[in-house]
Design an enzyme around this catalytic site. Structure first.
Site, PDB file in Angstrom:
ATOM      1  N   GLU A 168       0.822  -1.209   0.000  1.00  0.00           N
ATOM      2  CA  GLU A 168       0.000   0.000   0.000  1.00  0.00           C
ATOM      3  C   GLU A 168       0.861   1.268   0.000  1.00  0.00           C
ATOM      4  OE1 GLU A 168      -2.935   0.637   3.283  1.00  0.00           O
ATOM      5  OE2 GLU A 168      -4.439   0.315   1.727  1.00  0.00           O
ATOM      6  N   HIS A 206       8.148 -26.175   0.142  1.00  0.00           N
ATOM      7  CA  HIS A 206       7.360 -27.146  -0.618  1.00  0.00           C
ATOM      8  C   HIS A 206       6.265 -26.450  -1.422  1.00  0.00           C
ATOM      9  CE1 HIS A 206       9.051 -30.676   1.569  1.00  0.00           C
ATOM     10  NE2 HIS A 206       9.365 -29.712   2.401  1.00  0.00           N
ATOM     11  N   LYS A 247     -14.698   2.479  -2.905  1.00  0.00           N
ATOM     12  CA  LYS A 247     -15.544   2.968  -1.806  1.00  0.00           C
ATOM     13  C   LYS A 247     -16.693   3.817  -2.337  1.00  0.00           C
ATOM     14  CE  LYS A 247     -12.007   3.200   1.834  1.00  0.00           C
ATOM     15  NZ  LYS A 247     -11.277   4.120   2.728  1.00  0.00           N
TER      16      LYS A 247
END
Lengths: 407, 407
Positions: free
Chosen positions: B252, B279, B395
């Site tokens: 961010e 792995h 938003k």
């Protein structure tokens, strides 16, 4: 499941070629056939485990644990599970001690899963647990036929189950490796396989997923140097471990030397969970370098109807638009809003997978969908999707260190 | 903590300039001063919470939860903690229902953390919980001075604590936001700050970290188009949530439009845990595209001395080299082996951070080290490290959707 692409890619010749290659691969790569297996012997084995056992503990790492974990954590909140499932994966002593504190030996059955029977993590942990619980009937071993581990297990009179032929660890969730722990916890493994089978048939017999998977795979492969980071943005906490499974599947299959070139290639997997990661990784997708594709995954029916109550908080009346909204609706509106905001950028490849609900069939479909996508992209970027030679060097160094007298 | 780089980068002029910029930033960016704060008022507040409370629940998302979670999960296995800590972050109904099943309202204090007082996730969840627990003394609100949320909280007679000036969410772990939940759980927050202070002084007053941080930051910045993926490979389960905090901080802060160019830039954070991710992701680092740097983090003293027992398994005698080895030694040998295998590649930038032990001081140092590194790299790649304009579009769309009658 539904999969909508917001990008398109037409290259019929390449797509036909890739499809043919995958069709042919079915003869040599074992995972393709797993949805069609007969699970009667597995269910019979599961019946042999006493009802007094209330906990299953897998001792295994990577491909031996991530698949079962993904399915278990997806279905756990449904509360229909009959046993708890734990995973001993790490050599971190704090982690081992912590996990053991949750376990009662008299009520726990251990599944020791190792293809080769030489995995350092698995056997360090097994030795430690064996020193605390030496009853051989408390263990089942899952390994390759005739491996030294099978010989050992038979010698101590433990049960042995076999791994299927030609199924690599990261493609093994729908084999003994994943099915046994899941069935022991009361998960309907036939429904899991049915979900996978639907995707398989849709792909191989001209269903709606054939076109979608081929378009998506050729787009990813064609643009693998530009869009070299492939994010999954899943709008449910229950998909967190599915994302970890995806990271192994994608990263370990597609990060390779190319077969017919001198180049290192690779597509980097990222697993994100919404809405939390809207407050973390989203900024980077939205304004960062254009090197990421995003696949949104949303769940249509959460089987849970909690609703935001009709409460007005004085001085915070702006929040009243949330009132009377079911949380399941809110989280999907959040997903749609972020999706629309990214689609408006025009240079970020987006697609959406819509899962009908939280059940075995759904997660079985999703797992198989990603396995097929991985195989297709691997074929198209010219790598061997099924090996992992890059992890050997570290193992050899560790072996040398372990052999040195002075540790 | 010790930080060893396997790469070097000499550009004294650029490094001097970056250091000066960061020195100057201390006047406007609040997080730099946090290690020097007086925590007396916070501790006094914590004393006011009754001993009958055994659970703290944070209602907050992103910067309001990730920092405290990172520290709590790192220290939790030490067993010295006095209260449990839960985080309500998600609007996933399954998650909310599941978390609530662990909580007894009469023994739980809620911390509602929101800078603006308008965060959709936080207030959907708050409204829901408030409908179940309407006692205002069960809540403390942490918000900006004079925000509508403060007015609300005062009106219902709940306690209000303030966020410090000019400290963004993802840099707020060492402020009220992180310190209050942590102190309430019995974590020594002064030791946390002391750890941060050591790093701060080492950087600003010519200590050993000044040179290291500047070298690392300029290397990352200079090569940000080639090595655009920065992996942390942490060899302890306890650092899993530290990795999530790092992902938010790095992604961010550094995924942005450049200030003085037309370009999108960004460095992509990846958090890995060893040995499990050997792995999974390791293959991609080892053989995939050369676009990744790797920082190994290892812990010298795990405060735990469980040891692999001296057991020989018939037919598996090759595993005897593991016998009598403490797990803490094994996990660090695994880390060193992978590190050496990657260093041998010559074109993967590697560094190692060695943490002395699992305690408050250590994690405080590590957090502050990463905050400084982020600030330096942000300055060097010409972005505004402290804003996140890219999350606004989503938003706004959500707000529109919420306002529509037909939801």
């Amino acid at each position: 499941m539904i999969n909508r692409l917001s990008f398109t890619f037409e290259d019929e010749k390449t797509q036909k070629k890739a499809f043919k290659a995958i069709e042919k691969e079915q003869q040599s790569i074992g995972y393709y056939a797993l949805p069609d297996q007969d699970i009667t012997p597995l269910l019979k084995y599961c019946d042999s485990i006493s009802d007094t056992i209330d906990t299953i503990a897998v001792i295994g790492i990577g491909g031996s644990s991530l698949g079962a974990k993904a399915v278990y954590e997806f279905l756990k909140p449904l509360n229909g599970l009959t046993r708890k499932l734990y995973f001993f994966e790490s050599t971190d002593p704090i982690n081992i001690t912590n996990l053991l504190s949750h376990i009662e030996f008299s009520k726990t059955h251990f599944l020791v899963i190792s293809k080769s029977g030489t995995t350092v993590e698995t056997f360090s942990i097994y030795k430690y647990i064996y020193s605390l619980q030496s009853d051989p009937t408390a263990y089942t071993f899952i390994t390759d036929p005739d491996s030294p581990l099978e010989t050992y297990a038979k010698e101590i009179n433990s049960t042995v189950l076999h791994l299927p032929h030609n199924v690599g660890g990261r493609f093994s969730v729908l084999s003994t490796v994943g099915l046994v722990p899941l069935a022991l916890c009361g998960i309907e493994i036939q429904a899991l396989l049915n979900g996978a089978k639907e995707v398989k048939e849709s792909f191989f017999y001209d269903g709606y997923l054939k076109d979608t998977l081929l378009k998506k795979a050729t787009f990813y492969a064609k643009n693998h140097t530009q869009y070299n980071i492939n994010c999954i943005f899943a709008y449910s906490e229950t998909l967190k471990y599915f994302c970890e499974w995806y990271v192994q599947l994608w990263g370990e299959s597609l990060g390779k030397h190319q077969r017919h070139s001198a180049f290192h290639v690779g597509l980097t997997p990222i697993g994100l969970i919404g809405p939390e990661d809207q407050h973390s990784f989203l900024q980077l997708i939205m304004e960062g370098t254009r090197d990421k594709s995003v696949t949104f995954i949303k769940i249509e029916d959460f089987h849970d109807n909690i609703t935001i109550p009709d409460i007005t908080l004085p001085h915070l009346e702006g929040l009243d638009t949330l009132n009377n909204l079911p949380f399941s609706k809110l989280i999907n509106m959040q997903c749609d809003s972020v999706l629309e905001s990214l689609e408006a950028q025009d240079d970020i490849p987006i697609d959406t997978i819509i899962l009908p609900s939280v059940d075995e069939n759904t997660i079985g479909s999703l797992l198989y969908y990603y396995e097929l996508l991985t195989s297709l992209v691997g074929e198209l970027i010219d790598v061997n999707t099924y090996n992992q030679p890059g992890v050997e060097a570290g193992k050899i160094i560790l072996k040398k260190k372990l052999n040195q007298k002075e540790r």
